[in-house]
Design an enzyme around this catalytic site. Structure first.
Site, PDB file in Angstrom:
ATOM      1  N   LEU A  23      33.577  45.162  80.083  1.00 35.59           N
ATOM      2  CA  LEU A  23      32.269  45.156  80.829  1.00 35.59           C
ATOM      3  C   LEU A  23      31.203  45.849  80.384  1.00 35.59           C
ATOM      4  CD1 LEU A  23      33.966  46.373  84.412  1.00 35.59           C
ATOM      5  CD2 LEU A  23      32.950  44.075  83.618  1.00 35.59           C
ATOM      6  N   SER A  24      31.202  46.258  79.033  1.00 35.65           N
ATOM      7  CA  SER A  24      30.017  46.899  78.061  1.00 35.65           C
ATOM      8  C   SER A  24      28.990  46.045  78.090  1.00 35.65           C
ATOM      9  CB  SER A  24      30.718  47.171  76.509  1.00 35.65           C
ATOM     10  OG  SER A  24      31.669  48.151  76.617  1.00 35.65           O
ATOM     11  N   LYS A  73      38.834  51.246  66.423  1.00 37.17           N
ATOM     12  CA  LYS A  73      38.248  52.672  66.427  1.00 37.17           C
ATOM     13  C   LYS A  73      38.440  53.414  65.466  1.00 37.17           C
ATOM     14  CE  LYS A  73      38.097  53.179  71.667  1.00 37.17           C
ATOM     15  NZ  LYS A  73      38.476  53.961  72.709  1.00 37.17           N
ATOM     16  N   ASN A  94      34.167  55.038  68.584  1.00 34.64           N
ATOM     17  CA  ASN A  94      33.953  53.681  69.311  1.00 34.64           C
ATOM     18  C   ASN A  94      32.517  53.260  69.095  1.00 34.64           C
ATOM     19  OD1 ASN A  94      32.376  55.777  70.772  1.00 34.64           O
ATOM     20  ND2 ASN A  94      32.915  54.981  72.625  1.00 34.64           N
ATOM     21  N   ASP A 112      33.497  58.401  73.498  1.00 36.41           N
ATOM     22  CA  ASP A 112      34.754  58.655  74.293  1.00 36.41           C
ATOM     23  C   ASP A 112      34.763  59.925  74.918  1.00 36.41           C
ATOM     24  OD1 ASP A 112      35.441  55.764  74.613  1.00 36.41           O
ATOM     25  OD2 ASP A 112      36.645  55.937  73.068  1.00 36.41           O
ATOM     26  N   GLY A 135      50.513  58.937  75.812  1.00 30.12           N
ATOM     27  CA  GLY A 135      50.100  58.352  74.722  1.00 30.12           C
ATOM     28  C   GLY A 135      49.647  59.129  73.594  1.00 30.12           C
ATOM     29  N   ALA A 223      42.609  55.986  81.908  1.00 34.19           N
ATOM     30  CA  ALA A 223      41.480  55.344  81.083  1.00 34.19           C
ATOM     31  C   ALA A 223      41.388  53.892  81.038  1.00 34.19           C
ATOM     32  CB  ALA A 223      41.753  55.938  79.640  1.00 34.19           C
ATOM     33  N   GLY A 246      38.586  55.605  85.869  1.00 33.26           N
ATOM     34  CA  GLY A 246      38.364  55.099  84.384  1.00 33.26           C
ATOM     35  C   GLY A 246      36.761  54.450  84.522  1.00 33.26           C
TER      36      GLY A 246
END
Length: 286
Positions: A23-24, A73, A94, A112, A135, A223, A246
């Site tokens: 969606l950037s 990244k 990013n 981020d 993670g 996220a 997120g």
């Protein structure tokens, strides 16, 4: 950031793989419209680690900014000529922005961390001192960077923590614990849980702790965005936790990218409105 150059085409984009869900473009295009940057464009492009070098080398001087998502990244960080402190600490970029005084140079940023910090704050978690992070990749390192020295981080992983993530936490003076997926007991007293893995990878939510903090509600931030409420979010709400969206992380990391790429303060209202419409349309898709 290059001179705005009214009337001169300026190009930006988001790269990653997969990239179709991003969606950037919605956020950045809304910003350009609100700022009357009519000659700026923002696209998405499917680029993986193997194709990054050729794609990057092919950018002409009208290209001024790139947003990078997985799995780029770390490779983006290595491509930069200048690396900001936050990007260096997290070992992840990013955002790449062409240098104003040297058109052949690019600076690596990590927005981020700003997005995570803001999303947690909006949900009531300001200046966290303890986190459980699911993670241990690039986004996990951004989450760790929200903690002040002396804090505590619990890393929940399937096999082992990535060495660079462990090194970052230890260098920051954090107390580090490692647990397996679904071992929720260690998260009973943290200020926030941040998941950086696909929602389906978060197991054994029957053991997710009930919020017991007396002075504040702990926060869960997933996220991964765009597929509606996740099982982690739903379980957290049922057990008394606050939920940071997120999409708030996405929005606020993007406002910082817009500022870095264009030199203008980001139009938060216009970007937020565009994101809300895009999410609504996505939910309404058959």
């Amino acid at each position: 950031m290059l001179s705005e150059g009214r009337g001169v085409a300026r190009h930006c984009a988001v790269w990653g793989s997969p990239i179709g869900h991003s969606l950037s473009p919605v956020l950045h295009r809304a910003a350009y419209a609100a700022l009357a940057l009519h000659h700026w464009s923002y696209e998405r492009r499917e680029v993986d680690e193997a194709s990054f070098a050729d794609a990057f080398a092919g950018l002409d001087e009208t290209w001024v900014g790139l947003s990078l998502t997985m799995p780029l990244k770390e490779v983006a960080l290595r491509a930069a000529t200048t690396v900001t402190r936050v990007a260096a600490v997290t070992g992840a970029a990013n955002t790449l922005v062409r240098d104003a005084d040297d058109s052949s140079g690019w600076t690596a940023h990590n927005t981020d961390v700003h997005g995570l910090t803001t999303a947690l704050r909006l949900a009531g978690c300001t200046d966290p001192t303890s986190l459980l992070v699911i993670g241990s990749g690039a986004t996990a390192r951004s989450a760790i960077a929200t903690l002040a020295p002396g804090g505590r981080v619990v890393l929940m992983v399937r096999h082992r923590v990535r060495p660079e993530t462990l090194a970052q936490a230890e260098a920051a003076g954090l107390t580090v614990e490692t647990v397996g997926l679904g071992e929720w007991a260690a998260g009973a007293e943290v200020d926030a849980v941040v998941s950086t893995v696909p929602p389906a990878s978060v197991p054994d939510l029957d053991g997710f702790p009930v919020a017991t903090h007396r002075d504040h509600r702990p926060v869960v931030l997933d996220a991964v965005y765009g597929s509606g409420e996740t099982r982690l979010q739903r379980t957290a709400r049922e057990r008394g936790w606050s939920v940071a969206e997120g999409t708030d992380m996405l929005l606020h990391q993007a406002t910082e990218q817009v500022r870095l790429m264009t030199g203008h303060d980001a139009p938060l209202g216009a970007m937020s409105d565009a994101l809300r419409v895009a999410l609504r349309d996505r939910r309404d898709e058959p």
